[in-house]
Design an enzyme around this catalytic site. Structure first.
Site, PDB file in Angstrom:
ATOM      1  CB  CYS A 254      -0.925   0.007   1.209  1.00 39.08           C
ATOM      2  SG  CYS A 254      -2.180  -1.274   1.120  1.00 39.08           S
TER       3      CYS A 254
HETATM    4  N1  LIG Z   1      -2.463  -6.380   1.187  1.00 38.90           N
HETATM    5  C1  LIG Z   1      -2.923  -5.362   1.871  1.00 38.90           C
HETATM    6  O1  LIG Z   1      -2.538  -5.178   3.025  1.00 38.90           O
HETATM    7  C2  LIG Z   1      -3.955  -4.402   1.277  1.00 38.90           C
HETATM    8  C3  LIG Z   1      -4.589  -3.509   2.133  1.00 38.90           C
HETATM    9  C4  LIG Z   1      -5.537  -2.651   1.625  1.00 38.90           C
HETATM   10  C5  LIG Z   1      -5.826  -2.661   0.262  1.00 38.90           C
HETATM   11  N2  LIG Z   1      -5.196  -3.529  -0.575  1.00 38.90           N
HETATM   12  C6  LIG Z   1      -5.582  -3.502  -1.990  1.00 38.90           C
HETATM   13  O2  LIG Z   1      -6.416  -4.617  -2.259  1.00 38.90           O
HETATM   14  C7  LIG Z   1      -6.185  -5.098  -3.596  1.00 38.90           C
HETATM   15  C8  LIG Z   1      -5.779  -6.556  -3.561  1.00 38.90           C
HETATM   16  O3  LIG Z   1      -4.560  -6.657  -2.850  1.00 38.90           O
HETATM   17  P1  LIG Z   1      -4.021  -8.027  -2.249  1.00 38.90           P
HETATM   18  O4  LIG Z   1      -2.948  -7.639  -1.285  1.00 38.90           O
HETATM   19  O5  LIG Z   1      -5.152  -8.880  -1.775  1.00 38.90           O
HETATM   20  O6  LIG Z   1      -3.385  -8.696  -3.563  1.00 38.90           O
HETATM   21  P2  LIG Z   1      -2.889 -10.206  -3.738  1.00 38.90           P
HETATM   22  O7  LIG Z   1      -1.895 -10.190  -4.827  1.00 38.90           O
HETATM   23  O8  LIG Z   1      -2.541 -10.792  -2.399  1.00 38.90           O
HETATM   24  O9  LIG Z   1      -4.182 -10.984  -4.217  1.00 38.90           O
HETATM   25  C9  LIG Z   1      -4.843 -10.734  -5.408  1.00 38.90           C
HETATM   26  C10 LIG Z   1      -5.449 -12.033  -5.905  1.00 38.90           C
HETATM   27  O10 LIG Z   1      -6.152 -11.745  -7.109  1.00 38.90           O
HETATM   28  C11 LIG Z   1      -5.937 -12.823  -8.027  1.00 38.90           C
HETATM   29  N3  LIG Z   1      -6.193 -12.366  -9.379  1.00 38.90           N
HETATM   30  C12 LIG Z   1      -5.443 -11.536 -10.149  1.00 38.90           C
HETATM   31  N4  LIG Z   1      -6.024 -11.344 -11.347  1.00 38.90           N
HETATM   32  C13 LIG Z   1      -7.179 -12.054 -11.316  1.00 38.90           C
HETATM   33  C14 LIG Z   1      -8.210 -12.273 -12.259  1.00 38.90           C
HETATM   34  N5  LIG Z   1      -8.192 -11.683 -13.454  1.00 38.90           N
HETATM   35  N6  LIG Z   1      -9.242 -13.075 -11.897  1.00 38.90           N
HETATM   36  C15 LIG Z   1      -9.271 -13.669 -10.677  1.00 38.90           C
HETATM   37  N7  LIG Z   1      -8.332 -13.500  -9.752  1.00 38.90           N
HETATM   38  C16 LIG Z   1      -7.293 -12.706 -10.072  1.00 38.90           C
HETATM   39  C17 LIG Z   1      -4.506 -13.232  -7.777  1.00 38.90           C
HETATM   40  O11 LIG Z   1      -4.244 -14.547  -8.232  1.00 38.90           O
HETATM   41  C18 LIG Z   1      -4.408 -13.106  -6.241  1.00 38.90           C
HETATM   42  O12 LIG Z   1      -4.737 -14.313  -5.583  1.00 38.90           O
HETATM   43  C19 LIG Z   1      -5.111  -4.187  -4.183  1.00 38.90           C
HETATM   44  O13 LIG Z   1      -5.734  -3.163  -4.896  1.00 38.90           O
HETATM   45  C20 LIG Z   1      -4.430  -3.617  -2.958  1.00 38.90           C
HETATM   46  O14 LIG Z   1      -3.833  -2.366  -3.209  1.00 38.90           O
HETATM   47  C21 LIG Z   1      -4.265  -4.413  -0.093  1.00 38.90           C
END
Ligand SMILES: NC(=O)c1ccc[n+]([C@@H]2O[C@H](COP(=O)([O-])OP(=O)(O)OC[C@H]3O[C@@H](n4cnc5c(N)ncnc54)[C@H](O)[C@@H]3O)[C@@H](O)[C@H]2O)c1
Length: 416
Positions: A254
């Site tokens: 983030c």
């Molecule tokens: N990790 C954090 O602490 C956090 C906190 C707040 C917000 N976010 C936001 O949340 C969002 C997700 O982050 P995350 O950390 O969970 O990411 P991540 O990479 O851990 O998980 C994303 C998942 O989406 C899947 N994916 C990607 N493309 C896809 C598709 N076309 N169809 C189906 N699945 C698909 C991936 O395989 C993966 O399992 C981002 O925008 C991030 O900025 C993350």
């Protein structure tokens, strides 16, 4: 239904089960296969929780056809930066196209991926409507920023207020009702843009305040002032001040990434820079280089060159007591030390194999030290990068080291 079962989507899917729903998680085949075998890839979710959920009302699949049976679809796919540093909305676009082909009338769609203001209505909505259904009449669409804080034992999904902004009032109302089923406090935003920007304000605020104390850490060192003590004193003020702490740089999915989404929007739409973000980036991203120089100074005081010296890094994840290495400032620090000729070693209770290279096409794999104490005794310089619990409560007593987190005290400890 949850699309994207990562750090955000998997805990969310499990939390939804609490509202008595049947929850389907959609992800890529390799993720589905791993989860299906009862193995969690997310710090805050145990293998047992996944197995238990799968034996109940949770299903994981890669079959997009299941979208047509969902009454609610929550999208939690990644929003990284491109090689050029611009927002990469490829995952949101491909999910939007896929949903456009499969959605049925009456479905609520919520985008949770962090993104710049305007994404939900300008980019995502037209992709959903490409299938012929209209948002506001056939579909409801909202944006709700995720606020997950991995490793936080006090605030989880249920007790962290959730901001929700819909395209229409009815969209907002439907999304608020949905989240109220498993989250204590739901906060309606004026619209999707306000909800999108709320998340960016939160992360930009952290980024800027961390940069402020990082800059202060540098001159406090030169002035001989203990900045950590300064912060402890300042935070006794019961109003108007929130404590932030210096460190080796910012990491995670983030803080180093999200403010770029906002500065990119301001620059491309309004043609002027978001100066606070640019300054914070400059300061925070220079911290690993500053730290490399502090290590060089320590070695120099002992009459040693960096070249050939053994430097042991303790804790390479971006945050304490989690295994997430994404964007960790330990990597640029190791790259700099390696370029100076140091023999870089590391220990981390959460990481056994670490690629200390800044670009995915490069590889510099290091294998973690098993015995932290004997590795420290053999090193010419020891640097505490992450305050994992395993390093506290006397575990490092008696060692001479550079503490970048301000959590150790004693004769041999030098703070950042
Ligand atoms: N990790 C954090 O602490 C956090 C906190 C707040 C917000 N976010 C936001 O949340 C969002 C997700 O982050 P995350 O950390 O969970 O990411 P991540 O990479 O851990 O998980 C994303 C998942 O989406 C899947 N994916 C990607 N493309 C896809 C598709 N076309 N169809 C189906 N699945 C698909 C991936 O395989 C993966 O399992 C981002 O925008 C991030 O900025 C993350």
């Amino acid at each position: 239904m949850v699309v994207g079962l990562g750090y955000v989507g998997l805990p969310l899917a499990l939390a939804m089960l609490g509202s008595g729903r049947h929850v389907v998680g959609l992800d890529r085949p390799q993720v589905v296969e791993r989860l299906g075998s009862g193995s969690s890839h997310v710090d805050d979710v145990s293998d047992e929780q996944v197995t238990l959920a799968l034996s109940g009302a949770f299903t994981v699949t890669s079959d997009e056809a299941c979208v047509s049976r969902a009454d609610t679809v929550v999208v939690c796919v990644p929003t990284p930066l491109s090689q050029a540093g611009a927002p990469d909305l490829g995952a949101i676009e491909s999910v939007g196209r896929m949903l456009g082909e499969h959605l049925t009338a009456g479905t609520l769609v919520v985008l949770e991926s962090t993104t710049y203001p305007g994404t939900t209505e300008e980019l995502f909505l037209p992709l959903l409507e490409a299938g012929g259904l209209k948002v506001g009449t056939d579909l409801n669409l909202a944006f709700s920023p995720e606020r997950v804080d991995p490793g936080n034992k006090t605030y989880g999904i249920q007790n962290t207020p959730k901001v929700v902004g819909g395209v229409t009032e009815q969209c907002t109302k439907r999304a608020v009702d949905f989240y109220a089923g498993f989250i204590d406090t739901v906060v309606p935003a004026r619209g999707t843009r306000e909800a999108e920007m709320a998340k960016l304000l939160e992360n930009t605020y952290r980024h800027i305040n961390i940069a402020l104390v990082n800059e202060m850490a540098r001159f406090s060192h030169e002035l001989g002032i203990d900045l950590w003590n300064v912060i402890e004193c300042a935070k006794t003020k019961p109003f108007g001040f929130q404590a932030f702490y210096p460190g080796p740089g910012v990491g995670g999915h983030c803080i180093p990434i999200d403010p770029n989404y906002l500065s990119h929007t301001v620059q491309t739409r309004l043609r002027y820079p978001f100066r606070f973000v640019e300054l914070a980036q400059e300061i925070n991203s220079s911290m690993p280089g500053y730290l490399a120089r502090r290590i060089q100074d320590r070695l120099n005081d002992e009459g040693k060159a960096v070249r050939g010296s053994v430097v042991l890094l303790l804790g390479v994840t971006y945050k304490a007591d989690i295994a997430d290495e994404r964007e960790s400032p330990a990597v640029p620090l190791a790259v700099k030390l390696l370029a100076m000729g140091a023999d870089v070693r590391f220990h981390d209770p959460y990481v056994s194999r670490w690629n200390a290279a800044e670009h995915s096409e490069d590889e510099h794999v290091l294998i973690g030290e098993d015995d932290m104490r004997s590795a420290a005794e053999q090193a010419d310089a020891v640097v505490l990068l992450q305050s994992h619990a395993a390093y506290l409560d006397g575990a490092l007593d008696g060692l001479r080291l550079l503490d970048t987190r301000g959590v150790l005290a004693g004769d041999g400890v030098e703070r950042l």
